[in-house]
Scaffold this active site. Structure first.
Site, PDB file in Angstrom:
ATOM      1  N   MET A   1      14.251  46.649  12.390  1.00 21.97           N
ATOM      2  CA  MET A   1      14.400  48.261  12.407  1.00 21.97           C
ATOM      3  C   MET A   1      13.293  48.973  11.470  1.00 21.97           C
ATOM      4  O   MET A   1      13.492  50.147  11.291  1.00 21.97           O
ATOM      5  CB  MET A   1      16.047  48.646  12.305  1.00 21.97           C
ATOM      6  CG  MET A   1      16.865  47.833  12.739  1.00 21.97           C
ATOM      7  SD  MET A   1      18.287  48.603  13.207  1.00 21.97           S
ATOM      8  CE  MET A   1      18.783  48.750  11.545  1.00 21.97           C
ATOM      9  N   GLY A   2      12.193  48.292  11.059  1.00 21.12           N
ATOM     10  CA  GLY A   2      11.195  49.172  10.368  1.00 21.12           C
ATOM     11  C   GLY A   2      11.704  49.224   8.911  1.00 21.12           C
ATOM     12  O   GLY A   2      12.433  48.623   8.506  1.00 21.12           O
ATOM     13  N   ALA A   3      10.877  50.313   8.326  1.00 19.49           N
ATOM     14  CA  ALA A   3      11.127  50.470   6.774  1.00 19.49           C
ATOM     15  C   ALA A   3      10.787  49.321   6.339  1.00 19.49           C
ATOM     16  O   ALA A   3      11.815  48.847   5.506  1.00 19.49           O
ATOM     17  CB  ALA A   3      12.360  51.154   6.551  1.00 19.49           C
TER      18      ALA A   3
ATOM     19  N   HIS B   1      11.295  41.369   5.022  1.00 20.41           N
ATOM     20  CA  HIS B   1      10.862  41.344   6.499  1.00 20.41           C
ATOM     21  C   HIS B   1       9.624  40.476   6.619  1.00 20.41           C
ATOM     22  O   HIS B   1       9.276  39.568   7.371  1.00 20.41           O
ATOM     23  CB  HIS B   1      10.435  42.820   6.938  1.00 20.41           C
ATOM     24  CG  HIS B   1      11.629  43.840   7.072  1.00 20.41           C
ATOM     25  ND1 HIS B   1      11.815  44.637   6.312  1.00 20.41           N
ATOM     26  CD2 HIS B   1      12.869  43.805   7.884  1.00 20.41           C
ATOM     27  CE1 HIS B   1      12.833  45.322   6.494  1.00 20.41           C
ATOM     28  NE2 HIS B   1      13.617  44.670   7.573  1.00 20.41           N
TER      29      HIS B   1
ATOM     30  N   LYS C   1      20.328  37.432   4.502  1.00 18.42           N
ATOM     31  CA  LYS C   1      20.654  38.649   3.931  1.00 18.42           C
ATOM     32  C   LYS C   1      22.086  39.409   4.879  1.00 18.42           C
ATOM     33  O   LYS C   1      23.080  39.683   4.364  1.00 18.42           O
ATOM     34  CB  LYS C   1      19.649  39.596   3.921  1.00 18.42           C
ATOM     35  CG  LYS C   1      19.860  41.040   3.854  1.00 18.42           C
ATOM     36  CD  LYS C   1      20.260  41.694   2.365  1.00 18.42           C
ATOM     37  CE  LYS C   1      20.670  43.150   2.450  1.00 18.42           C
ATOM     38  NZ  LYS C   1      20.713  43.925   3.692  1.00 18.42           N
TER      39      LYS C   1
ATOM     40  N   ARG D   1      17.548  50.319   3.221  1.00 18.87           N
ATOM     41  CA  ARG D   1      18.487  51.274   2.688  1.00 18.87           C
ATOM     42  C   ARG D   1      18.256  51.658   1.185  1.00 18.87           C
ATOM     43  O   ARG D   1      18.449  52.676   0.648  1.00 18.87           O
ATOM     44  CB  ARG D   1      19.841  51.095   2.966  1.00 18.87           C
ATOM     45  CG  ARG D   1      20.375  51.294   4.473  1.00 18.87           C
ATOM     46  CD  ARG D   1      21.767  50.992   4.670  1.00 18.87           C
ATOM     47  NE  ARG D   1      21.956  51.193   6.068  1.00 18.87           N
ATOM     48  CZ  ARG D   1      21.895  50.121   6.987  1.00 18.87           C
ATOM     49  NH1 ARG D   1      21.819  49.029   6.879  1.00 18.87           N
ATOM     50  NH2 ARG D   1      22.227  50.592   8.380  1.00 18.87           N
TER      51      ARG D   1
HETATM   52  P1  AMP Z   1      16.507  44.970   9.438  1.00 13.34           P
HETATM   53  O1  AMP Z   1      15.286  45.730   9.812  1.00 13.34           O
HETATM   54  O2  AMP Z   1      17.443  45.537   8.309  1.00 13.34           O
HETATM   55  O3  AMP Z   1      17.420  45.374  10.931  1.00 13.34           O
HETATM   56  O4  AMP Z   1      16.012  43.573   9.348  1.00 13.34           O
HETATM   57  C1  AMP Z   1      15.501  42.646  10.074  1.00 13.34           C
HETATM   58  C2  AMP Z   1      15.477  41.421   9.870  1.00 13.34           C
HETATM   59  O5  AMP Z   1      15.052  41.235   8.273  1.00 13.34           O
HETATM   60  C3  AMP Z   1      17.176  40.819   9.756  1.00 13.34           C
HETATM   61  O6  AMP Z   1      16.919  39.516  10.307  1.00 13.34           O
HETATM   62  C4  AMP Z   1      17.214  40.779   8.242  1.00 13.34           C
HETATM   63  O7  AMP Z   1      18.322  39.843   8.127  1.00 13.34           O
HETATM   64  C5  AMP Z   1      16.018  40.508   7.540  1.00 13.34           C
HETATM   65  N1  AMP Z   1      15.925  40.848   6.231  1.00 13.34           N
HETATM   66  C6  AMP Z   1      16.274  42.136   5.831  1.00 13.34           C
HETATM   67  N2  AMP Z   1      16.175  42.207   4.578  1.00 13.34           N
HETATM   68  C7  AMP Z   1      15.808  41.019   4.165  1.00 13.34           C
HETATM   69  C8  AMP Z   1      15.934  40.375   2.815  1.00 13.34           C
HETATM   70  N3  AMP Z   1      15.769  40.970   1.537  1.00 13.34           N
HETATM   71  N4  AMP Z   1      15.417  38.907   2.649  1.00 13.34           N
HETATM   72  C9  AMP Z   1      15.130  38.195   3.775  1.00 13.34           C
HETATM   73  N5  AMP Z   1      15.415  38.739   5.049  1.00 13.34           N
HETATM   74  C10 AMP Z   1      15.840  40.156   5.230  1.00 13.34           C
END
Ligand code: AMP
Length: 281
Positions: A30-32, A37, A150, A188
């Site tokens: 979802m970016g950021a 990531h 995570k 976040r």
């Molecule tokens: P999100 O952008 O938060 O939807 O995360 C995208 C992907 O990155 C998801 O598969 C998350 O589980 C993974 N992710 C987010 N934070 C971490 C982290 N600290 N370590 C490893 N993978 C992560």
């Protein structure tokens, strides 16, 4: 690195990778973006011929309007990070492309797997996740897809989705990347102020403390109480903190080393909700 906002040109571009021995690795986000990531991108690059990363803040997985509206958006920085990490293809669609009047009404029911923990605090969340991930899997058609430990419950949900809908995709669960003080990296985190950022590592500290205690033969209820105090000392308002079976996420009262178990936690600092987990075995 090529950036696509629309499905048709993305698919035309990926056509040449569809046949063996080429493989497509997919990292939905979802970016950021942060190093967590990028570890998924790195895992994909090691294994796949071409790595596709999507950036899309999916409205149907947010049950809280405020959380959706405040979700950080840093597209230019994200693209620069992905390019530096060697990503070949980025897909960043708009809402029109993903939900052109169709699909919003579809919902998924994963039984208790979708209603415990995150499911209980974010009604409809996993249905929205399953919907957008299904769409993205169909659009990208990857051989491998990479998700973070995570969001462990999310990984279990997507594993079930792949199994049930017979997606021919191998899923990979990549270990959680943490800051030096133990805080799990999360988009976040950038919303935390200085005091909140200093308190946030208590969430992981609590998990690590319980894990150590369980291995020393201490009781889960005693350890939970201590963890609750630790979190409350750091102004963290817990939604849940539990020991669960790693297979089906059923809540476990006590640790037994012959079963794979995981500690899961979610809490709020100010209005910002953070989650984490730690395998116990
Ligand atoms: P999100 O952008 O938060 O939807 O995360 C995208 C992907 O990155 C998801 O598969 C998350 O589980 C993974 N992710 C987010 N934070 C971490 C982290 N600290 N370590 C490893 N993978 C992560």
């Amino acid at each position: 690195m090529q950036v696509f906002r629309e499905i048709a040109p993305l698919q035309a571009h990926l056509k040449k990778y569809r046949n063996s021995p080429s493989t497509i690795g997919f990292v939905p986000t979802m970016g950021a973006l942060h190093r967590g990531h990028l570890s998924l991108v790195e895992a994909s690059r090691k294994e796949s011929t071409v790595t596709v990363c999507s950036i899309y803040v999916n409205p149907t997985q947010f049950n809280n309007k405020d959380d959706f509206e405040k979700y950080p958006k840093t597209l230019n920085e994200d693209l620069a990070m992905l390019e530096k990490a060697g990503t070949e293809v980025v897909f960043c669609p708009g809402n029109e492309e993903m939900y052109d009047g169709a699909g919003r009404g579809l919902s998924f029911d994963f039984g208790t797997l979708g209603t415990v923990f995150e499911g209980a605090y974010r009604p409809g969340h996993f249905s929205g996740v399953a919907l957008v991930v299904s769409k993205l899997f169909h659009i990208v058609g990857p051989d491998f897809a990479y998700f973070g430990q995570k969001d462990f419950q999310q990984f279990k949900i997507i594993s079930r989705l792949v199994e049930e809908l017979k997606f021919y995709i191998a899923l990979r669960c990549v270990p959680t990347v943490r800051e030096k003080d133990g805080l799990a990296m999360s988009s976040r985190n950038m919303r935390l102020n200085r005091e909140q950022r200093a308190d946030a590592p208590a969430l992981y500290e609590a998990l690590a403390m319980i894990k150590e205690g369980l291995h020393a033969g201490k009781k889960m209820d005693v350890l939970s109480k201590q963890a609750l105090e630790l979190c409350s000392d750091h102004h963290i308002e817990l939604d849940y903190l539990a020991l669960a079976d790693e297979k089906d996420l059923s809540i476990q009262k006590e640790f037994s080393p012959d079963r794979s178990m995981i500690l899961v936690v979610a809490g709020k600092l100010g209005g910002i909700r953070l989650i984490d987990n730690l395998a116990v075995n």
